[in-house]
Enzyme design. Structure first.
Site, mmCIF file in Angstrom:
data_model
loop_
_atom_site.group_PDB
_atom_site.id
_atom_site.type_symbol
_atom_site.label_atom_id
_atom_site.label_comp_id
_atom_site.label_asym_id
_atom_site.label_seq_id
_atom_site.Cartn_x
_atom_site.Cartn_y
_atom_site.Cartn_z
ATOM 1 N N PHE A 125 3.141 10.621 2.050
ATOM 2 C CA PHE A 125 3.340 9.181 1.924
ATOM 3 C C PHE A 125 3.789 8.847 0.512
ATOM 4 O O PHE A 125 3.661 9.664 -0.416
ATOM 5 C CB PHE A 125 2.064 8.407 2.290
ATOM 6 C CG PHE A 125 0.884 8.654 1.378
ATOM 7 C CD1 PHE A 125 0.647 7.835 0.281
ATOM 8 C CD2 PHE A 125 0.002 9.699 1.623
ATOM 9 C CE1 PHE A 125 -0.435 8.050 -0.557
ATOM 10 C CE2 PHE A 125 -1.088 9.925 0.795
ATOM 11 C CZ PHE A 125 -1.309 9.102 -0.298
ATOM 12 N N ASN A 135 -3.567 13.433 4.807
ATOM 13 C CA ASN A 135 -4.468 14.431 5.369
ATOM 14 C C ASN A 135 -5.487 13.783 6.296
ATOM 15 O O ASN A 135 -5.543 12.560 6.425
ATOM 16 C CB ASN A 135 -5.161 15.228 4.256
ATOM 17 C CG ASN A 135 -6.004 14.353 3.334
ATOM 18 O OD1 ASN A 135 -6.726 13.461 3.777
ATOM 19 N ND2 ASN A 135 -5.917 14.600 2.028
ATOM 20 N N GLN A 172 4.436 6.180 5.335
ATOM 21 C CA GLN A 172 4.085 7.567 5.630
ATOM 22 C C GLN A 172 5.035 8.175 6.648
ATOM 23 O O GLN A 172 5.525 7.503 7.562
ATOM 24 C CB GLN A 172 2.659 7.606 6.169
ATOM 25 C CG GLN A 172 2.126 8.985 6.527
ATOM 26 C CD GLN A 172 0.687 8.919 6.987
ATOM 27 O OE1 GLN A 172 -0.017 7.954 6.710
ATOM 28 N NE2 GLN A 172 0.228 9.934 7.702
ATOM 29 N N LEU A 205 -7.273 6.497 -4.208
ATOM 30 C CA LEU A 205 -6.882 7.703 -3.483
ATOM 31 C C LEU A 205 -7.016 8.965 -4.335
ATOM 32 O O LEU A 205 -6.914 10.076 -3.811
ATOM 33 C CB LEU A 205 -5.434 7.578 -2.995
ATOM 34 C CG LEU A 205 -5.130 6.429 -2.024
ATOM 35 C CD1 LEU A 205 -3.658 6.438 -1.653
ATOM 36 C CD2 LEU A 205 -6.007 6.518 -0.785
ATOM 37 N N PHE A 216 0.842 -1.196 0.000
ATOM 38 C CA PHE A 216 0.000 0.000 0.000
ATOM 39 C C PHE A 216 0.879 1.250 0.000
ATOM 40 O O PHE A 216 1.108 1.851 -1.044
ATOM 41 C CB PHE A 216 -0.949 -0.019 1.191
ATOM 42 C CG PHE A 216 -1.907 1.153 1.238
ATOM 43 C CD1 PHE A 216 -2.255 1.853 0.093
ATOM 44 C CD2 PHE A 216 -2.461 1.552 2.447
ATOM 45 C CE1 PHE A 216 -3.136 2.932 0.137
ATOM 46 C CE2 PHE A 216 -3.341 2.624 2.508
ATOM 47 C CZ PHE A 216 -3.674 3.312 1.357
#
Length: 259
Positions: free
Chosen positions: A157, A146, A107, A166, A104
């Site tokens: 990230f 955010n 971050q 996203l 994924f």
């Protein structure tokens, strides 16, 4: 005789006109050719003085290696300006990647190291710069974390894979251009139940290249945010007073996550 002379004179005029026309077409073509090359040169530094500057980039030196990101500063000038100024000020130095989800993203950007902190040069938050042509369409996409719409701060990230879900939620403002092997290595780090790397992944330094804002003052009203030295609630876990001070000081804290 007159007829012959007139024909010859006419032919000479035609020849001169043809030569002149060919010359004009040639110089016009050359000018338009080089102008078009300059106009369509991809991502040329705005202060380019024929030195062949490349696009603005930032090298991120971490405990697991160095990778370099290209910034889409023309498409997202406010977001990139925030990122670059924080990099140049050393704001990210010593900060950890506090969240990592294999397949994924990973971050960072929070001085507190838990996803609740961070501030931008514009204040606590600033608005999104979401562009339809920029997508989370590949591994290595650099995007803003955010806590909802228009809540960008300092956290960002990098994706391990395409994440089109996203798009429209997070501002894409760059992409890894070199060092994807380091990103792939980071993905292998084991995490705990809260998705925090068990082996700390720390940013040692960030180095900006080809800064289009080099030498310029910050925009009016902007400032470099102060970087917290220590999270008092972690340093003094048994002190309710210090814990209270931390919660009060961070009362606007919010978890910034892509989801």
């Amino acid at each position: 005789g007159i007829h012959t002379r007139s024909s010859h004179t006419f032919d000479m005029h035609i020849l001169k006109m043809v030569v002149y026309f060919e010359y004009m077409m040639s110089t016009s073509f050359q000018a338009s050719y080089y102008n078009s090359r300059e106009s369509f040169s991809p991502r040329v530094h705005p202060n380019n003085d024929n030195t062949g500057f490349l696009e603005m980039s930032v090298s991120i030196v971490t405990s697991h290696g160095t990778f370099m990101v290209e910034l889409f500063w023309r498409e997202c000038p406010r977001t990139c300006r925030n990122f670059v100024e924080l990099c140049k000020s050393g704001y990210y130095d010593g900060i950890i990647f506090h969240r990592l989800i294999p397949d994924f993203m990973f971050q960072t950007g929070d001085p507190y190291g838990d996803g609740t902190g961070g501030e931008s040069i514009y204040g606590p938050t600033f608005d999104d710069e979401i562009q339809a042509r920029l997508s989370h369409d590949s591994p290595g996409i650099l995007s803003m974390a955010n806590a909802g719409r228009n809540t960008n701060s300092s956290q960002f990230f990098i994706t391990f894979r395409p994440c089109p879900h996203l798009d429209g939620k997070h501002t894409v403002f760059g992409k890894v251009m070199d060092g994807m092997a380091v990103v792939d290595e980071i993905q292998l780090v084991k995490v705990d139940k809260k998705k925090k790397p068990k082996t700390p992944i720390k940013i040692f330094a960030t180095n900006v290249s080809n800064d289009p804002w080099a030498g310029e003052d910050l925009p009016a009203g902007c400032y470099i945010p102060e970087k917290p030295l220590v999270k008092v609630a972690e340093k003094y876990p048994r002190s309710w007073f210090c814990a209270f001070l931390f919660v009060f000081a961070n009362r606007n804290g919010r978890l910034c996550y892509p989801c």
